[in-house]
Design a protein around this motif. Structure first.
Motif, PDB file in Angstrom:
ATOM      1  N   SER A  48      39.762 -10.501  11.498  1.00 40.70           N
ATOM      2  CA  SER A  48      38.514  -9.978  10.937  1.00 40.70           C
ATOM      3  C   SER A  48      38.765  -8.651  10.214  1.00 40.70           C
ATOM      4  O   SER A  48      38.183  -8.400   9.157  1.00 40.70           O
ATOM      5  CB  SER A  48      37.439  -9.829  12.019  1.00 40.70           C
ATOM      6  N   ASP A  49      39.661  -7.815  10.739  1.00 42.40           N
ATOM      7  CA  ASP A  49      39.986  -6.544  10.059  1.00 42.40           C
ATOM      8  C   ASP A  49      40.552  -6.836   8.663  1.00 42.40           C
ATOM      9  O   ASP A  49      40.220  -6.167   7.687  1.00 42.40           O
ATOM     10  CB  ASP A  49      41.053  -5.746  10.836  1.00 42.40           C
ATOM     11  N   HIS A  50      41.426  -7.853   8.581  1.00 45.45           N
ATOM     12  CA  HIS A  50      42.034  -8.203   7.282  1.00 45.45           C
ATOM     13  C   HIS A  50      40.962  -8.646   6.289  1.00 45.45           C
ATOM     14  O   HIS A  50      40.999  -8.293   5.118  1.00 45.45           O
ATOM     15  CB  HIS A  50      43.066  -9.314   7.448  1.00 45.45           C
ATOM     16  N   PHE A  51      39.996  -9.439   6.781  1.00 49.03           N
ATOM     17  CA  PHE A  51      38.921  -9.887   5.877  1.00 49.03           C
ATOM     18  C   PHE A  51      38.112  -8.691   5.354  1.00 49.03           C
ATOM     19  O   PHE A  51      37.751  -8.648   4.177  1.00 49.03           O
ATOM     20  CB  PHE A  51      37.993 -10.888   6.583  1.00 49.03           C
ATOM     21  N   VAL A  52      37.831  -7.742   6.225  1.00 50.49           N
ATOM     22  CA  VAL A  52      37.045  -6.575   5.800  1.00 50.49           C
ATOM     23  C   VAL A  52      37.800  -5.827   4.694  1.00 50.49           C
ATOM     24  O   VAL A  52      37.240  -5.508   3.635  1.00 50.49           O
ATOM     25  CB  VAL A  52      36.739  -5.646   6.999  1.00 50.49           C
ATOM     26  N   ARG A  53      39.091  -5.601   4.906  1.00 49.62           N
ATOM     27  CA  ARG A  53      39.875  -4.865   3.889  1.00 49.62           C
ATOM     28  C   ARG A  53      39.981  -5.692   2.611  1.00 49.62           C
ATOM     29  O   ARG A  53      39.961  -5.145   1.502  1.00 49.62           O
ATOM     30  CB  ARG A  53      41.254  -4.531   4.450  1.00 49.62           C
ATOM     31  N   ALA A  54      40.049  -7.017   2.765  1.00 47.59           N
ATOM     32  CA  ALA A  54      40.132  -7.887   1.576  1.00 47.59           C
ATOM     33  C   ALA A  54      38.851  -7.784   0.747  1.00 47.59           C
ATOM     34  O   ALA A  54      38.902  -7.831  -0.486  1.00 47.59           O
ATOM     35  CB  ALA A  54      40.370  -9.332   2.000  1.00 47.59           C
ATOM     36  N   TYR A  55      37.701  -7.621   1.410  1.00 50.85           N
ATOM     37  CA  TYR A  55      36.443  -7.489   0.654  1.00 50.85           C
ATOM     38  C   TYR A  55      36.410  -6.166  -0.112  1.00 50.85           C
ATOM     39  O   TYR A  55      35.801  -6.070  -1.168  1.00 50.85           O
ATOM     40  CB  TYR A  55      35.213  -7.637   1.576  1.00 50.85           C
ATOM     41  N   HIS A  56      37.045  -5.160   0.425  1.00 47.25           N
ATOM     42  CA  HIS A  56      37.145  -3.914  -0.348  1.00 47.25           C
ATOM     43  C   HIS A  56      38.089  -4.121  -1.535  1.00 47.25           C
ATOM     44  O   HIS A  56      37.745  -3.839  -2.688  1.00 47.25           O
ATOM     45  CB  HIS A  56      37.658  -2.755   0.519  1.00 47.25           C
ATOM     46  N   ASP A  57      39.276  -4.636  -1.252  1.00 47.82           N
ATOM     47  CA  ASP A  57      40.297  -4.718  -2.310  1.00 47.82           C
ATOM     48  C   ASP A  57      39.912  -5.718  -3.399  1.00 47.82           C
ATOM     49  O   ASP A  57      40.230  -5.526  -4.566  1.00 47.82           O
ATOM     50  CB  ASP A  57      41.654  -5.123  -1.692  1.00 47.82           C
ATOM     51  N   THR A  58      39.229  -6.802  -3.024  1.00 42.64           N
ATOM     52  CA  THR A  58      38.907  -7.849  -4.009  1.00 42.64           C
ATOM     53  C   THR A  58      37.598  -7.582  -4.738  1.00 42.64           C
ATOM     54  O   THR A  58      37.530  -7.743  -5.948  1.00 42.64           O
ATOM     55  CB  THR A  58      38.812  -9.222  -3.298  1.00 42.64           C
ATOM     56  N   TYR A  59      36.568  -7.211  -3.986  1.00 41.31           N
ATOM     57  CA  TYR A  59      35.232  -7.106  -4.605  1.00 41.31           C
ATOM     58  C   TYR A  59      34.761  -5.661  -4.773  1.00 41.31           C
ATOM     59  O   TYR A  59      33.679  -5.427  -5.307  1.00 41.31           O
ATOM     60  CB  TYR A  59      34.199  -7.860  -3.753  1.00 41.31           C
ATOM     61  N   GLY A  60      35.530  -4.720  -4.233  1.00 34.87           N
ATOM     62  CA  GLY A  60      35.118  -3.315  -4.339  1.00 34.87           C
ATOM     63  C   GLY A  60      34.048  -2.932  -3.332  1.00 34.87           C
ATOM     64  O   GLY A  60      33.372  -1.906  -3.492  1.00 34.87           O
ATOM     65  N   MET A  61      33.866  -3.721  -2.285  1.00 36.86           N
ATOM     66  CA  MET A  61      32.856  -3.368  -1.278  1.00 36.86           C
ATOM     67  C   MET A  61      33.300  -2.098  -0.535  1.00 36.86           C
ATOM     68  O   MET A  61      34.446  -2.002  -0.115  1.00 36.86           O
ATOM     69  CB  MET A  61      32.682  -4.517  -0.270  1.00 36.86           C
ATOM     70  N   PRO A  62      32.404  -1.116  -0.360  1.00 39.44           N
ATOM     71  CA  PRO A  62      32.771   0.066   0.422  1.00 39.44           C
ATOM     72  C   PRO A  62      32.859  -0.303   1.909  1.00 39.44           C
ATOM     73  O   PRO A  62      31.851  -0.683   2.510  1.00 39.44           O
ATOM     74  CB  PRO A  62      31.621   1.053   0.182  1.00 39.44           C
ATOM     75  N   THR A  63      34.042  -0.222   2.437  1.00 40.96           N
ATOM     76  CA  THR A  63      34.251  -0.605   3.846  1.00 40.96           C
ATOM     77  C   THR A  63      34.972   0.516   4.577  1.00 40.96           C
ATOM     78  O   THR A  63      35.633   1.353   3.961  1.00 40.96           O
ATOM     79  CB  THR A  63      35.126  -1.879   3.959  1.00 40.96           C
ATOM     80  N   VAL A  64      34.855   0.488   5.887  1.00 40.51           N
ATOM     81  CA  VAL A  64      35.660   1.364   6.731  1.00 40.51           C
ATOM     82  C   VAL A  64      35.940   0.588   8.024  1.00 40.51           C
ATOM     83  O   VAL A  64      35.120  -0.237   8.444  1.00 40.51           O
ATOM     84  CB  VAL A  64      34.942   2.730   6.958  1.00 40.51           C
TER      85      VAL A  64
END
Ligand code: NAD
Ligand code: TYD
Length: 380
Positions: A193-209
């Motif tokens: 799940s951590d990888h998916f969260v970072r992938a949403y930042h890197d792919t779509y530009g979603m602000p995540t932490v």
């Protein structure tokens, strides 16, 4: 009333989530807090009795795996911040039933991420002022070596570890840059799940932490986890099942200090960053168990040593990680976080809470849980 922010907290009826919801509802009356929880065996609305009538609090019963429902909640409540805690969280259950962990922790996180993405991308301002904050665990890093089984003076200290016991059981600590190496189905599902969260930042530009915290303890923790289970068993004179030789090491943090860190990181953390959360407070299981026994016996008015005989060494947990120890210096340095409570104070508070809230414990340990416990550990 128009709220300044609409924040979705998932898993808010669980242990850590209920402390986060309480903190946000009380501290930010101008935020609307939407607590979304499926109410599994681990979710309990009684954890939030004191704030349930507040005008800035709303409970939604839903499953994070239901994408359509997540999409509806995002737009209906105009969510601009997500703090995602909902998960299956117990390692022993993940060993018995890994599918449920993959479903909730991996697919549930993905469905929530996608719902946030679709909603935020539909707005004129898109991702501006938005944040998806994912709560994870130090267990994703795997296990550290137990190079000093008797403990050495720890090179780092915080208020949490400032008591008499100030030990490290090895020279390495988990850093934000430590390579992921999960061993249990639980930690594998959280890592994914951590990888998916970072992938949403890197792919779509979603602000995540993402934050990775050590073992939490405190009021409202479901009594299948070590500390509340043992307090409850001592109260009932039941055996205390110590896995293996009791030599595994965990790094313990009082739950309210975790909630304070979440508040700080939600408001001041840098987008796309990872922060480790922990108090440099390592304990060998058997040493911690002895502190719990001593504290419970004292508070129950028993003579010292009364419950020592309850210690029962049982077969070790499969794949039992030897040592967790988190390096939280980045969070301390960059955001000025520091635990507020010394471990000895935290344990005293926790034991008192469980002894004063027998009804809460009895309510959730009857029925289904009793059956599960007997299946797990046999009749004791
Ligand atoms: P918990 O098991 O006490 O609570 C989990 C909550 O999530 C429950 O209220 C449950 O009903 C809800 N939930 C489960 N499946 C759901 C679903 N499909 N849809 C909606 N809600 C669902 O867990 P906890 O100990 O409070 O942990 C919370 C989070 O913090 C988890 O993500 C966990 O991985 C992480 N974490 C826990 C610890 C710890 O020591 N407990 C340490 C570090 C990180
Ligand atoms: P737990 O509270 O399950 O947290 P985690 O496995 O996520 O660290 O367990 C804490 C430690 O206590 C862990 O090393 C396993 C051990 N343990 C026991 O020895 N007996 C028990 O009955 C339980 C639940 C845990």
């Amino acid at each position: 009333m128009v709220f300044k922010r609409n924040i979705l907290i998932t898993g808010g009826a669980g242990f850590i989530g209920s402390h986060v919801v309480r903190l946000f509802v009380n501290k930010y009356p101008d935020y609307r807090i939407i607590n979304l929880d499926k109410l599994t065996y681990a979710g309990n609305l009684a954890n939030l009795k004191d704030i349930e009538d507040k005008p800035n609090y709303k409970f939604v019963k839903a499953d994070i795996c239901e994408y359509e429902e997540m999409a509806r909640v995002m737009s209906e409540y105009r969510i601009d911040g997500v703090i995602h805690l909902a998960a299956e969280s117990h390692v022993d259950r993940s060993i018995k039933d890994p599918f449920t962990f993959a479903r909730t922790n991996v697919m549930g996180t993905l469905s929530l991420l996608q719902a946030a993405k679709v909603y935020w991308e539909s707005l004129p301002e898109k991702y501006e002022g938005k944040l998806f904050y994912h709560i994870s665990t130090d267990e994703v890093y795997g296990a550290l070596e137990l190079t000093n089984p008797e403990g050495i003076e720890s090179p780092f200290t915080t208020k949490a570890s400032s008591g008499d016991h100030h030990l490290a059981f090895g020279t390495e600590f988990f850093l934000e840059t430590t390579k992921y190496n999960p061993h249990s189905p639980y930690s594998a599902s959280k890592a994914s799940s951590d990888h998916f969260v970072r992938a949403y930042h890197d792919t779509y530009g979603m602000p995540t932490v993402v934050t990775n915290c050590s073992n939490n303890y405190g009021p409202y923790q479901f009594p299948e986890k070590l500390i509340p289970l043992f307090i409850n068993n001592i109260r009932h004179g039941k055996p205390l099942p110590v896995y293996g030789k009791g030599e595994n090491v965990r790094d313990w943090l009082f739950v309210e200090d975790h909630a304070r860190a979440i508040d700080l990181i939600f408001h001041k953390g840098k987008v796309a960053e990872t922060y480790n959360i922990g108090g440099f407070n390592e304990w060998k299981n058997i040493d911690l168990i002895r502190v719990i026994i001593k504290t419970v016996d004292r508070l129950l008015g028993n003579r010292e040593g009364t419950s020592d005989h309850l210690i029962t060494y049982v077969t070790d947990r499969a794949g039992h990680d030897l040592r967790y120890a988190i390096d939280s210096r980045k969070l301390q340095r960059e955001l000025g976080w520091e635990p507020s409570l010394q471990f000895e104070e935290g344990i005293e508070k926790t034991v008192k809470w469980y002894l004063e809230n027998e009804e809460w414990v009895d309510n959730i340990t009857s029925g289904e849980y009793e059956k599960y416990y007997e299946e797990m550990y046999g009749e004791r």
